[in-house]
Write an enzyme that holds these catalytic residues in place. Structure first.
Site, PDB file in Angstrom:
ATOM      1  N   HIS A  86      29.302 -54.835  45.439  1.00 10.48           N
ATOM      2  CA  HIS A  86      28.767 -53.475  45.501  1.00 10.48           C
ATOM      3  C   HIS A  86      27.628 -53.345  46.497  1.00 10.48           C
ATOM      4  O   HIS A  86      27.299 -52.239  46.931  1.00 10.48           O
ATOM      5  CB  HIS A  86      28.364 -52.965  44.102  1.00 10.48           C
ATOM      6  CG  HIS A  86      27.175 -53.615  43.487  1.00 10.48           C
ATOM      7  ND1 HIS A  86      27.260 -54.697  42.629  1.00 10.48           N
ATOM      8  CD2 HIS A  86      25.859 -53.327  43.576  1.00 10.48           C
ATOM      9  CE1 HIS A  86      26.059 -55.034  42.215  1.00 10.48           C
ATOM     10  NE2 HIS A  86      25.188 -54.220  42.779  1.00 10.48           N
ATOM     11  N   ASP A 222      32.294 -59.793  41.661  1.00  5.88           N
ATOM     12  CA  ASP A 222      31.366 -58.907  42.359  1.00  5.88           C
ATOM     13  C   ASP A 222      30.656 -59.675  43.473  1.00  5.88           C
ATOM     14  O   ASP A 222      29.475 -60.023  43.367  1.00  5.88           O
ATOM     15  CB  ASP A 222      30.357 -58.322  41.365  1.00  5.88           C
ATOM     16  CG  ASP A 222      29.620 -57.117  41.925  1.00  5.88           C
ATOM     17  OD1 ASP A 222      29.687 -56.894  43.144  1.00  5.88           O
ATOM     18  OD2 ASP A 222      28.974 -56.397  41.142  1.00  5.88           O
ATOM     19  N   SER A 651      20.516 -57.283  42.562  1.00  4.73           N
ATOM     20  CA  SER A 651      21.951 -57.405  42.806  1.00  4.73           C
ATOM     21  C   SER A 651      22.188 -58.330  43.997  1.00  4.73           C
ATOM     22  O   SER A 651      21.627 -58.123  45.076  1.00  4.73           O
ATOM     23  CB  SER A 651      22.560 -56.040  43.090  1.00  4.73           C
ATOM     24  OG  SER A 651      22.555 -55.233  41.948  1.00  4.73           O
TER      25      SER A 651
END
Length: 716
Positions: A86, A222, A651
């Protein structure tokens, strides 16, 4: 919010009373003094200097801020970078077309020449930091207003940044901590030639979609991979075919041993924002006014984008990045509402503030601290409705293309119209380039629906505070139905197509711009959201001073127990352990601290946007075709849990073992602890990570890109 099924017996076995999460996002320069001994007891085998050193290569040299909003890490001697799927989403979407849809199908460069350069992508290396609190605070006094204080601080910051940037070689940022009670400067070096190396198909990289977002158990690949390029001497350089892969000062070895309950885990990264010092009134304002408006506005935008995204792959690519960003925070803010309400966070903060207020009004403290709580509460009481209003309007800005265009292209065209011919000639290429970027990510029929829906939501729900004057007038004239107006305004505006903007550049008329319906609408809303009454301005000034004194007083009185500053996108370290949540029947794993590919396949729904997956994955799992990346129990571990203290911006952060070896990639938190940005929950707080072995399996076994894995240093 889904409820986890608890097993009391198993929960007690897995979560002994002696085990608790380690709260804190710590500065690297203070590790030896504050944290190193504790970390050693938990399993760290590195010295503090091996983690952070100014004069020698250290772990911090392998960690970069990725494109300003995420974290990434170097994992090869040739500048290979690993981050979340992402985090790379915007870049991959930009490089994709309907015919070559890398988001949907994935991409792996077969060689260096096949690595793809997005138009705008950079990484930022952390060089060093230092304390400048005494220097800046010496320029301030208690008689200053907050604006005067801000001006004095900014003047000193400008000097510090100039003194340390070495003629522009480095980017220097001076940041405030503990609500303006301390200041530190950070020196960075930016590299702008960053190229896509590989990304898994979206069915793996975003498996579970919005349904699984912020949830556990997870089964998501991810991750995405990039490479940093530099000139022949290793210095930052603009994109060139002559650039070469960067040879980093340090890169992370990759450990294939897997993890088990209680293993030491540390994370380095750039957490974006926490508000652990936020007063009770601020929490109440968010829960009851700001976040509900944010959630409703975001959902309105998402619904209208999705309507068009479902029509074709081409339209899906147009809105994919914006939709993903809006959806992420939509679920986050709803989770915050639920968690903060459930745990009564504002009540516990209010109790602390009552204790502080009693201390503050002792004779020896009253002159300095006596009005702090009253001033803070006054500010929130008179800004609650404005907070609701502003969040509805901000979601209009975030989800529509033309909400803020008055301060971007509109402002440029205004300057252009007033400039002489020579200046116009210089300005025109930049204006067109900026416009082309904007028009890549919009579709006019969708924008008409988005604008109409958001204006209606704003005028019908933000009524506790005065509406933007032009919008209010239009609402009354059209009974809050903006369908016809939005369509006509966009059709008439010169700001809604490249051809119209080009025509204006050829024949710039100020009167045309001044009467443009989208330009005037945008400016009306921007001016209104930035305006404030004298009463609010005074309360804001008193609040700024009050909040700073609250934090200072909480630290001085020892009533406040937090030892670290709030996150603010500066490099931090958090440490903890691999740690299970109580047993959950949705997870097939033996211990609820990891998930398996078996569990992932059980979620498979053919043709479903969130839970479809490549048939090849199902077949490989059936045949136990995991290669060298299988766990010792014979299964393929996908994601795992640690109890590290992280937030947005982490992240893509590396999860490291006690030797500084890469064991996973942080990508999410659990929704049960969504209040974590405000208050840390040592029982529920978890970080959700991709197991590095699953990352390598996707690259080598599933995708056939073994040459990329071969770049890495693998440790068994």
């Amino acid at each position: 919010m889904k409820k986890i099924i608890l097993s009391l017996i198993t929960g007690i076995m897995l979560l002994p009373m002696s085990m608790k999460a380690d709260e804190g996002m710590w500065f690297l320069m203070f590790l030896e003094r504050l944290n190193h001994r504790d970390m050693q007891k938990m399993g760290l085998q590195l010295t503090a200097q091996e983690i952070y050193s100014i004069n020698n290569h250290s772990l911090k040299d392998a960690i970069v801020q990725f494109n300003g909003g995420c974290t990434a890490e170097l994992i090869s001697k040739d500048g290979l970078v690993l981050t979340n799927h992402h985090c790379g989403y915007d870049a991959v979407a930009e490089l994709s077309t309907a015919d070559k849809n890398y988001l949907k199908d994935g991409y792996w460069a077969e060689n260096r020449k096949a690595e793809k350069k997005p138009s705008s992508l950079y990484v930022r290396f952390f060089v060093r930091m230092d304390d400048v609190s005494k220097r800046i605070l010496s320029k301030l006094n208690d008689k200053m207003t907050e604006l005067e204080r801000e001006k004095a601080v900014n003047q000193e910051i400008a000097l510090i940044e100039k003194e340390n940037n070495e003629g522009g070689k480095y980017t220097v940022s001076v940041r405030s901590f503990f609500q303006g009670n301390e200041y530190y400067y950070f020196v960075y070096q930016d590299y702008k030639d960053v190229r896509l190396v590989g990304v898994p198909p979206e069915s793996l990289g975003k498996f579970g979609g919005d349904t699984d977002n912020w949830e556990w158990p997870r089964h998501t690949a991810d991750f995405s991979m990039f490479r940093i390029y530099a000139d022949k001497d290793g210095n930052p350089a603009e994109y060139s075919e002559n650039n070469v892969p960067l040879i980093p000062k340090h890169y992370l070895p990759v450990n294939l041993g897997g993890v088990k309950e209680g293993d030491f885990a540390m994370i380095l990264g750039y957490p974006g924002r926490t508000n652990r010092w936020m007063p009770a009134g601020g929490i109440e304002q968010n829960v009851k006014f700001s976040y509900p408006a944010w959630v409703e506005g975001a959902k309105t935008g998402m619904d209208n984008m999705k309507k068009y995204m479902d029509q074709s792959d081409a339209l899906r690519l147009v809105y994919a990045s914006k939709y993903a960003s809006v959806a992420n925070y939509w679920k986050n803010r709803q989770g915050m509402i639920d968690a903060l309400t459930k745990f009564g966070t504002s009540k516990s903060k209010a109790a602390q503030e009552a204790k502080f207020n009693k201390w503050a009004n002792k004779p020896e403290n009253k002159a300095k601290y006596g009005n702090v709580i009253n001033n803070i509460n006054t500010f929130y009481s008179i800004t609650n409705e404005k907070a609701r209003h502003d969040n509805y309007l901000q979601q209009l800005f975030r989800t529509t293309a033309f909400g803020t265009i008055g301060r971007t292209i509109g402002k440029q065209l205004d300057t252009y119209a007033k400039a002489d011919n020579a200046k116009r000639k210089d300005m025109a290429p930049d204006i067109l380039a900026g416009a082309e970027e904007i028009f890549k990510e919009l579709y006019i029929p969708a924008e008409k629906d988005l604008l109409a829906a958001q204006l209606k939501l704003y005028t019908t729900k933000a009524t506790g505070y005065a509406l933007a004057p032009m919008v209010d007038k239009l609402a009354k004239e059209n009974n809050n139905d903006f369908t016809k107006y939005a369509s006509a305004a966009i059709d008439m505006s010169i700001l809604t197509s490249i051809d119209k903007i080009k025509a204006f550049l050829d024949y710039p008329m100020q009167s045309v711009l001044d009467n443009d319906p989208i330009y005037t609408l945008s400016n009306d809303m921007i001016t209104h959201i930035n305006s404030k009454s004298d009463a609010i301005a005074k309360a804001q000034n008193d609040y700024g001073a009050g909040f700073r004194l609250l934090v200072e007083g909480l630290r001085e009185s020892k009533i406040g127990t937090i030892k670290y500053p709030d996150a603010n996108s500066t490099l931090r370290l958090t440490y903890g352990k691999v740690r299970a949540l109580p047993a959950d029947k949705r997870n097939d794993a033996k211990i609820n601290n990891y998930t398996t590919m078996d569990g992932m396949v059980k979620k498979y729904k053919k043709g479903d946007e969130e839970f479809d997956m490549p048939i090849r994955v199902i077949e490989m799992n059936k045949n136990r075709d995991y290669g060298r990346f299988a766990d010792k129990d014979g299964s393929m571990h996908v994601n795992f849990l640690t109890d590290n203290d992280i937030t947005g911006g982490n992240s893509g952060s590396p999860v490291l073992n006690g030797k500084g070896e890469l064991i996973g990639l942080a990508f999410d938190g659990n929704i049960e602890a969504m209040a974590g940005d405000v208050i840390f929950d040592d029982k529920l707080q978890r970080t959700i990570n991709v197991d590095i072995r699953y990352v390598l399996w996707v690259i080598e076994n599933f995708s056939g890109a073994k040459h990329i894995v071969d770049e890495m240093t693998l440790v068994k």
